[in-house]
Scaffold this active site. Structure first.
Site, mmCIF file in Angstrom:
data_model
loop_
_atom_site.group_PDB
_atom_site.id
_atom_site.type_symbol
_atom_site.label_atom_id
_atom_site.label_comp_id
_atom_site.label_asym_id
_atom_site.label_seq_id
_atom_site.Cartn_x
_atom_site.Cartn_y
_atom_site.Cartn_z
ATOM 1 N N HIS A 1 -10.976 -4.183 2.817
ATOM 2 C CA HIS A 1 -10.987 -3.942 4.256
ATOM 3 C C HIS A 1 -11.865 -2.767 4.663
ATOM 4 O O HIS A 1 -11.892 -2.403 5.836
ATOM 5 C CB HIS A 1 -9.547 -3.710 4.721
ATOM 6 C CG HIS A 1 -8.933 -2.526 4.030
ATOM 7 N ND1 HIS A 1 -8.586 -2.540 2.697
ATOM 8 C CD2 HIS A 1 -8.631 -1.290 4.471
ATOM 9 C CE1 HIS A 1 -8.099 -1.364 2.358
ATOM 10 N NE2 HIS A 1 -8.111 -0.580 3.416
ATOM 11 N N ASP A 2 -12.533 -2.146 3.724
ATOM 12 C CA ASP A 2 -13.375 -0.986 4.018
ATOM 13 C C ASP A 2 -14.870 -1.278 3.905
ATOM 14 O O ASP A 2 -15.687 -0.390 4.103
ATOM 15 C CB ASP A 2 -13.044 0.175 3.062
ATOM 16 C CG ASP A 2 -11.647 0.733 3.298
ATOM 17 O OD1 ASP A 2 -11.147 0.634 4.429
ATOM 18 O OD2 ASP A 2 -11.060 1.268 2.340
ATOM 19 N N ASP B 1 0.849 -1.179 0.000
ATOM 20 C CA ASP B 1 0.000 0.000 0.000
ATOM 21 C C ASP B 1 0.891 1.237 0.000
ATOM 22 O O ASP B 1 1.872 1.290 0.756
ATOM 23 C CB ASP B 1 -0.877 -0.004 1.266
ATOM 24 C CG ASP B 1 -2.347 0.073 0.942
ATOM 25 O OD1 ASP B 1 -2.767 1.121 0.424
ATOM 26 O OD2 ASP B 1 -3.062 -0.909 1.212
ATOM 27 N N GLU C 1 -6.559 3.672 -6.109
ATOM 28 C CA GLU C 1 -7.882 3.715 -5.480
ATOM 29 C C GLU C 1 -8.504 5.079 -5.751
ATOM 30 O O GLU C 1 -7.941 6.107 -5.388
ATOM 31 C CB GLU C 1 -7.761 3.512 -3.966
ATOM 32 C CG GLU C 1 -9.109 3.475 -3.285
ATOM 33 C CD GLU C 1 -9.073 3.779 -1.792
ATOM 34 O OE1 GLU C 1 -9.919 3.261 -1.066
ATOM 35 O OE2 GLU C 1 -8.209 4.565 -1.353
ATOM 36 N N ASP D 1 -3.249 4.454 -2.293
ATOM 37 C CA ASP D 1 -4.367 4.797 -1.420
ATOM 38 C C ASP D 1 -4.908 6.194 -1.723
ATOM 39 O O ASP D 1 -4.136 7.118 -2.000
ATOM 40 C CB ASP D 1 -3.829 4.775 0.027
ATOM 41 C CG ASP D 1 -4.898 5.023 1.054
ATOM 42 O OD1 ASP D 1 -5.760 4.150 1.224
ATOM 43 O OD2 ASP D 1 -4.869 6.095 1.703
HETATM 44 C C1 NOJ Z 1 -8.541 4.128 1.963
HETATM 45 C C2 NOJ Z 1 -8.201 2.895 2.742
HETATM 46 O O1 NOJ Z 1 -8.650 1.767 2.050
HETATM 47 C C3 NOJ Z 1 -8.825 3.051 4.101
HETATM 48 O O2 NOJ Z 1 -8.762 1.875 4.860
HETATM 49 C C4 NOJ Z 1 -8.141 4.200 4.801
HETATM 50 O O3 NOJ Z 1 -8.781 4.440 6.027
HETATM 51 C C5 NOJ Z 1 -8.192 5.470 3.969
HETATM 52 N N1 NOJ Z 1 -7.902 5.248 2.583
HETATM 53 C C6 NOJ Z 1 -7.218 6.478 4.504
HETATM 54 O O4 NOJ Z 1 -5.903 6.099 4.223
#
Ligand code: NOJ
Length: 559
Positions: free
Chosen positions: A334-335, A98, A256, A207
């Site tokens: 993971h989100d 990441d 992302e 990210d």
């Molecule tokens: C996206 C990530 O997937 C998430 O888990 C994170 O909290 C935010 N970006 C901030 O870095």
């Protein structure tokens, strides 16, 4: 367009903290990943995407980086990291990490200097972040510069007394946003990225890529997302990184970005683009919200799954990128909640069937797939009973918001169990022992009680398990080069069925699935020329165009 190695790979996302604890401290680590390389390879995973492994106070589990050049002691040492690279490479596997470029931790030395006027390096680093004097309200009190809302709920501004300024943070207040207009900051980050590339990482998941630029006029607005999302200038920064680092080093890059038009998608991930190879967007991730819910609004309000929206999104992204760029396919990361609880049905009766149905629906599609750890055994949302069982920083700001909106504790808890990011962060369920084989001590976050039966060990030797279904599908992807399939969706507007055809190297395939608990039907004429190849049911009438609850089948015909 010549084929690239990352087009045919299978990516497996490892949330490091929760995957496998090798040293008995309750936290997953790099040696834990090394221990599971056999498992990962036997699943068919070739590329490992590691969530942030850098030194961090862990306000957001590593997305808040304190030292870019150091591995978090929670996860091991730089030697462990090198060992993982080496062992993965020897097996022909790739490791991507990441890359968090939008913000740092507030404990990062840059921010320590930036916030303190007496720090010897204050002048240099102050401008690495984004500051604003604030406003004076009608009572003469100092107040936040704008009402922009952070992604974790609450204001994006936090006051810093020593400089008498507010700093901007679009995530938690421990994650100050970097100022990408500062070229010295850019150079420092580029040096850091090159260092990891020289060490041997094969690529990055970038990210929060579409947030790098902000509206420096700081107009007021609420929530004001348009002032820090997808502003055109962020492409300049990404292109610079691509031209100088990503492309010349032949890295695998996935950016992302929440949402993008066709033009923008091609800007990010078109074959001619220098920004990324692939794009992670979230269009299909929350198509089950209940907009009438005012107590736990937004993504927190669970509603009916909008099946046509999923189909339209998959079909649209395939069309947008067809022949001009490359698509990523994934259910969740993971989100988001666990996919079987989210778009399937995690009741005892339908858990297994719906998890397999979801796998059939996704893993025959063209593009590069990302499997999220635990998805391959059908891990479900958490069963936590207490607020402090949850660990995610976002949970606590949002819980307060729900209370202010008038929600009861139980309503708020249910929203967290349905929707919080912790659902996807509970320890990997390797076996039925006390801590699920993840650790020998109590883990940093509770294991799901269902690990006693729902675990890798139980599914390993069961030919019909979800795990073996994943293995079969991933092997089939490879054999048939399904990543390059020519996709046609049918019945896009039907409420329950999910039907598409795609082409493989040796066969053409028809996939039919039912996303609902009731029966679904599909156009019978589609079956012409096809024979049944796989099914998630014991007995199937292959010529029937009626599907039972969560039933899914794959048909094929020889080319
Ligand atoms: C996206 C990530 O997937 C998430 O888990 C994170 O909290 C935010 N970006 C901030 O870095």
């Amino acid at each position: 367009m010549e084929r690239k190695y990352w087009q045919d790979t299978v990516i497996y996302q490892i949330y490091l903290r929760s995957f496998n604890d090798s040293n008995g401290d309750g936290i997953g680590d790099l040696q834990g990943v090394i221990e599971k390389l056999d498992y990962l390879q036997s699943l068919g995973a070739e590329t490992l995407w590691l969530s942030p492994h850098y030194d961090s106070p862990m306000d957001d589990n590593g997305y808040d980086i304190r030292n870019h050049w150091k591995v978090s002691p929670d996860y091991g040492t730089i030697d462990d990291f090198k060992e993982l690279l080496d062992k993965a490479h020897k097996r022909g596997m790739y490791v991507i990490t990441d890359l968090v470029l939008n913000h740092t931790s507030d404990e990062h030395p840059w921010f320590e200097a930036a916030k303190d006027p007496n720090h010897p390096d204050h002048e240099k680093y102050h401008d690495y972040y984004i500051w604003h004097k604030g406003k004076i309200d009608e009572h003469g009190n100092k107040t936040i510069p704008t009402r922009w809302r952070s992604w974790f709920g609450g204001s994006v501004w936090t006051y810093n007394e020593p400089t008498d300024e507010y700093y901007l943070h679009i995530f938690s207040k421990k994650m100050p946003d970097l100022n990408w207009r500062n070229t010295s900051m850019q150079e420092d980050l580029k040096a850091m990225i090159k260092w990891w590339v020289d060490l041997g990482v094969d690529g990055f998941r970038i990210d929060a890529a579409n947030h790098l630029e902000k509206n420096w006029d700081f107009p007021d607005g609420h929530p004001g997302y348009e002032n820090f999302s997808s502003l055109p200038k962020h492409h300049e920064y990404l292109e610079m990184l691509g031209k100088e680092i990503f492309t010349p080093n032949n890295l695998m890059t996935i950016g992302e970005s929440g949402g993008a038009s066709k033009e923008e998608a091609l800007q990010y991930a078109g074959f001619d683009s220098n920004e990324f190879d692939m794009l992670i967007q979230f269009e299909h991730c929350w198509v089950d919200t209940d907009d009438s819910n005012e107590l736990t609004p937004g993504k927190w309000a669970k509603g009916e799954v909008d099946v046509p929206a999923i189909k339209h999104s998959f079909s649209k992204w395939n069309e947008i990128l067809r022949g001009e760029g490359w698509n990523v396919i994934y259910w969740h990361n993971h989100d988001q909640p666990r996919i079987v609880s989210h778009y399937g049905d995690d009741s005892l009766q339908y858990w297994e069937r719906s998890a397999k149905m979801l796998a059939y629906a996704l893993y025959m599609l063209p593009g590069t797939p990302i499997v999220y750890y635990g998805e391959e055994i059908g891990m479900t949302n958490v069963d936590y009973e207490n607020l402090d069982d949850f660990k995610d920083v976002e949970v606590f700001t949002e819980y307060r918001n729900f209370m202010e909106l008038g929600a009861s504790h139980e309503t708020a808890m249910q929203a967290l169990r349905d929707r919080s990011r912790d659902n996807a962060r509970s320890p990997m369920q390797w076996d039925g022992s006390s801590y699920a084989g993840f650790s020998t001590v109590e883990p940093w976050i509770k294991v799901n009680k269902n690990h006693e039966t729902l675990n890798v060990k139980n599914q390993m030797n069961d030919e019909t398990s979800i795990l073996n279904t994943y293995k079969t599908l991933l092997a089939l992807r490879e054999k048939e080069a399904l990543a390059h399939g020519d996709l046609t969706f049918h019945d896009l507007d039907d409420d329950s069925n999910f039907v598409y055809e795609t082409t493989g190297k040796h066969h053409d395939f028809l996939i039919v699935a039912n996303f609902k608990k009731g029966e679904a039907t599909f156009d019978k004429t589609l079956l012409e020329g096809y024979t049944l190849f796989m099914s998630n049911q014991d007995s199937v009438e292959a010529s029937s165009n009626t599907l039972e609850a969560y039933e899914a089948r794959i048909y094929r015909k020889t080319k």
